[in-house]
Design an enzyme around this catalytic site. Structure first.
Site, PDB file in Angstrom:
ATOM      1  N   SER A   1     -24.547  -4.009  24.102  1.00 53.77           N
ATOM      2  CA  SER A   1     -24.377  -5.327  24.416  1.00 53.77           C
ATOM      3  C   SER A   1     -24.805  -5.652  25.532  1.00 53.77           C
ATOM      4  CB  SER A   1     -22.548  -5.058  24.855  1.00 53.77           C
ATOM      5  OG  SER A   1     -22.073  -3.560  25.741  1.00 53.77           O
TER       6      SER A   1
ATOM      7  N   ASP B   1     -27.096   3.312  14.551  1.00 54.77           N
ATOM      8  CA  ASP B   1     -25.973   3.670  14.516  1.00 54.77           C
ATOM      9  C   ASP B   1     -25.537   3.336  13.235  1.00 54.77           C
ATOM     10  OD1 ASP B   1     -24.879   3.952  17.294  1.00 54.77           O
ATOM     11  OD2 ASP B   1     -25.980   1.908  17.479  1.00 54.77           O
TER      12      ASP B   1
ATOM     13  N   HIS C   1     -29.164   7.129  14.867  1.00 59.22           N
ATOM     14  CA  HIS C   1     -27.662   8.470  15.400  1.00 59.22           C
ATOM     15  C   HIS C   1     -27.087   8.389  14.531  1.00 59.22           C
ATOM     16  CE1 HIS C   1     -24.714   8.369  19.017  1.00 59.22           C
ATOM     17  NE2 HIS C   1     -24.539   9.452  18.605  1.00 59.22           N
TER      18      HIS C   1
ATOM     19  N   SER D   1     -29.577  -1.003  20.434  1.00 58.12           N
ATOM     20  CA  SER D   1     -28.777  -0.560  19.387  1.00 58.12           C
ATOM     21  C   SER D   1     -28.305  -1.784  18.549  1.00 58.12           C
ATOM     22  CB  SER D   1     -27.564   0.148  19.954  1.00 58.12           C
ATOM     23  OG  SER D   1     -26.868   0.057  19.313  1.00 58.12           O
TER      24      SER D   1
ATOM     25  N   MET E   1     -22.297   4.898  11.062  1.00 56.25           N
ATOM     26  CA  MET E   1     -21.111   5.569  10.888  1.00 56.25           C
ATOM     27  C   MET E   1     -20.143   5.592  10.219  1.00 56.25           C
ATOM     28  SD  MET E   1     -19.714   3.288  14.669  1.00 56.25           S
ATOM     29  CE  MET E   1     -21.060   3.336  15.916  1.00 56.25           C
TER      30      MET E   1
ATOM     31  N   HIS F   1     -32.293   1.657  18.196  1.00 51.82           N
ATOM     32  CA  HIS F   1     -31.584   2.596  17.347  1.00 51.82           C
ATOM     33  C   HIS F   1     -30.634   2.109  16.503  1.00 51.82           C
ATOM     34  CE1 HIS F   1     -28.942   5.427  19.189  1.00 51.82           C
ATOM     35  NE2 HIS F   1     -27.890   4.917  19.411  1.00 51.82           N
TER      36      HIS F   1
ATOM     37  N   MET G   1     -23.943  11.283  25.316  1.00 49.20           N
ATOM     38  CA  MET G   1     -22.965  10.313  24.883  1.00 49.20           C
ATOM     39  C   MET G   1     -22.379   9.952  26.498  1.00 49.20           C
ATOM     40  SD  MET G   1     -23.950   8.635  21.696  1.00 49.20           S
ATOM     41  CE  MET G   1     -22.482   7.927  22.230  1.00 49.20           C
TER      42      MET G   1
ATOM     43  N   ASP H   1     -26.469   7.129  25.660  1.00 44.41           N
ATOM     44  CA  ASP H   1     -26.267   6.372  25.029  1.00 44.41           C
ATOM     45  C   ASP H   1     -24.989   5.698  25.335  1.00 44.41           C
ATOM     46  OD1 ASP H   1     -25.115   4.476  22.803  1.00 44.41           O
ATOM     47  OD2 ASP H   1     -25.548   6.579  21.160  1.00 44.41           O
ATOM     48  N   GLY H   2     -24.275   4.484  25.573  1.00 38.62           N
ATOM     49  CA  GLY H   2     -22.818   3.895  25.854  1.00 38.62           C
ATOM     50  C   GLY H   2     -23.172   3.210  26.823  1.00 38.62           C
TER      51      GLY H   2
ATOM     52  N   MET I   1     -23.570   9.315  13.010  1.00 36.33           N
ATOM     53  CA  MET I   1     -22.275  10.001  13.535  1.00 36.33           C
ATOM     54  C   MET I   1     -20.846   9.991  12.175  1.00 36.33           C
ATOM     55  SD  MET I   1     -21.970   7.591  16.515  1.00 36.33           S
ATOM     56  CE  MET I   1     -23.697   6.231  16.314  1.00 36.33           C
TER      57      MET I   1
HETATM   58  C1  DX5 Z   1     -21.326   4.069  20.013  1.00 33.53           C
HETATM   59  C2  DX5 Z   1     -23.195   3.817  19.636  1.00 33.53           C
HETATM   60  C3  DX5 Z   1     -23.651   3.420  20.770  1.00 33.53           C
HETATM   61  C4  DX5 Z   1     -23.432   1.651  21.052  1.00 33.53           C
HETATM   62  C5  DX5 Z   1     -23.670   1.504  22.357  1.00 33.53           C
HETATM   63  O1  DX5 Z   1     -20.951   4.982  18.992  1.00 33.53           O
HETATM   64  O2  DX5 Z   1     -23.841   5.140  19.646  1.00 33.53           O
HETATM   65  O3  DX5 Z   1     -25.094   3.032  20.503  1.00 33.53           O
HETATM   66  O4  DX5 Z   1     -24.312   1.009  20.198  1.00 33.53           O
HETATM   67  O5  DX5 Z   1     -23.313  -0.152  22.441  1.00 33.53           O
HETATM   68  P1  DX5 Z   1     -22.914  -0.376  24.079  1.00 33.53           P
HETATM   69  O6  DX5 Z   1     -24.448  -0.506  24.930  1.00 33.53           O
HETATM   70  O7  DX5 Z   1     -22.790  -1.423  23.971  1.00 33.53           O
HETATM   71  O8  DX5 Z   1     -22.179   0.532  25.054  1.00 33.53           O
HETATM   72 ZN    ZN Z   2     -25.744   5.714  19.336  1.00 36.48          ZN
END
Ligand code: DX5
Ligand code: ZN
Length: 223
Positions: free
Chosen positions: A200, A36, A67, A9, A38, A34, A138, A177-178, A69
């Site tokens: 991360s 994100d 993804h 990600s 937002m 991936h 998630m 994811d997460g 959001m």
């Molecule tokens: C959170 C995202 C994830 C995020 C995951 O809302 O959808 O894709 O980047 O990050 P890590 O792997 O650090 O939890």
């Molecule tokens: Zn994500």
């Protein structure tokens, strides 16, 4: 057994040298990237939109997974497709016409995914599994990278996996994811996931080493 796909990600990447970060993902044999998206409304954070997706697309052959959001995703799905997304997931929360959204994504020639927050009943996945290519479970609440994996999630993933097997829907992938890192990736795969998102867990430290280590943990399972 099909290959388990590892999906860095870019939320946790260093955007001041994004091309280098993408190259390192390629070097570590990542399967997908991936992204994100937002909007500060669906989640309490803002990232980027189609322009950045297009920029990343120019840098790599790796398929891009967007993804979403965001509220009113139907307005933006075409732009993300034009920008180069190969997979798009939409959340079931806050969207009245989930089936219509999934069909919209598919009609544009992109793999469609239904994303589900940790507190949302899995029935949403059960009802819609027949209309999507992947279900994004998630394992943290969406909005931020670096959160702690919700442990009870593993049972949820197993329930979804069992459902898909029972209904002969094994072609629907389970994306998780997460909070996934080298240390817990094996548990997530054992619970049934086959698309592994990690932010991360990959970008903190040595990107290539983290990817290789993750792949090793998966291969050790000898599935
Ligand atoms: C959170 C995202 C994830 C995020 C995951 O809302 O959808 O894709 O980047 O990050 P890590 O792997 O650090 O939890
Ligand atoms: Zn994500």
């Amino acid at each position: 057994m099909n290959r388990i796909l590892i999906e860095p990600s870019l939320l946790s990447a260093n955007y001041s040298c994004i091309e280098k970060e993408v190259r390192l993902c390629e070097e570590g044999q990542a399967d997908l990237l991936h992204l994100d998206i937002m909007d500060g409304c669906f989640v309490p954070n803002i990232t980027f939109g189609p322009i950045m997706v297009r920029t990343i697309k120019k840098l790599t052959q790796l398929p891009l997974v967007c993804h979403l959001m965001i509220v009113n995703p139907e307005r933006y799905i075409p732009s993300f497709v034009e920008s180069g997304a190969s997979y798009i997931s939409v959340h079931c929360e806050g969207n009245y016409h989930i089936h219509r959204l999934l069909e919209q994504v598919r009609s544009l020639g992109v793999k469609s995914g239904l994303a589900i927050n940790p507190g949302t009943p899995l029935e949403y996945a059960f009802e819609n599994a027949g209309y999507c290519d992947f279900i994004l479970l998630m394992s943290v609440n969406p909005g931020f990278g670096g959160q702690t994996f919700i442990q009870s999630f593993l049972k949820r993933c197993e329930r979804l996996k069992n459902f898909l097997t029972k209904e002969s829907l094994e072609n629907v992938c389970i994306e998780v994811d997460g909070g996934i890192k080298v240390d817990n990736v094996a548990d997530v795969v054992l619970a049934g996931a086959n698309m592994i998102v990690s932010g991360s867990g990959i970008f903190e430290g040595d990107i290539v080493e983290n990817l290789i280590e993750m792949r090793r943990k998966i291969e050790e399972l000898k599935l």
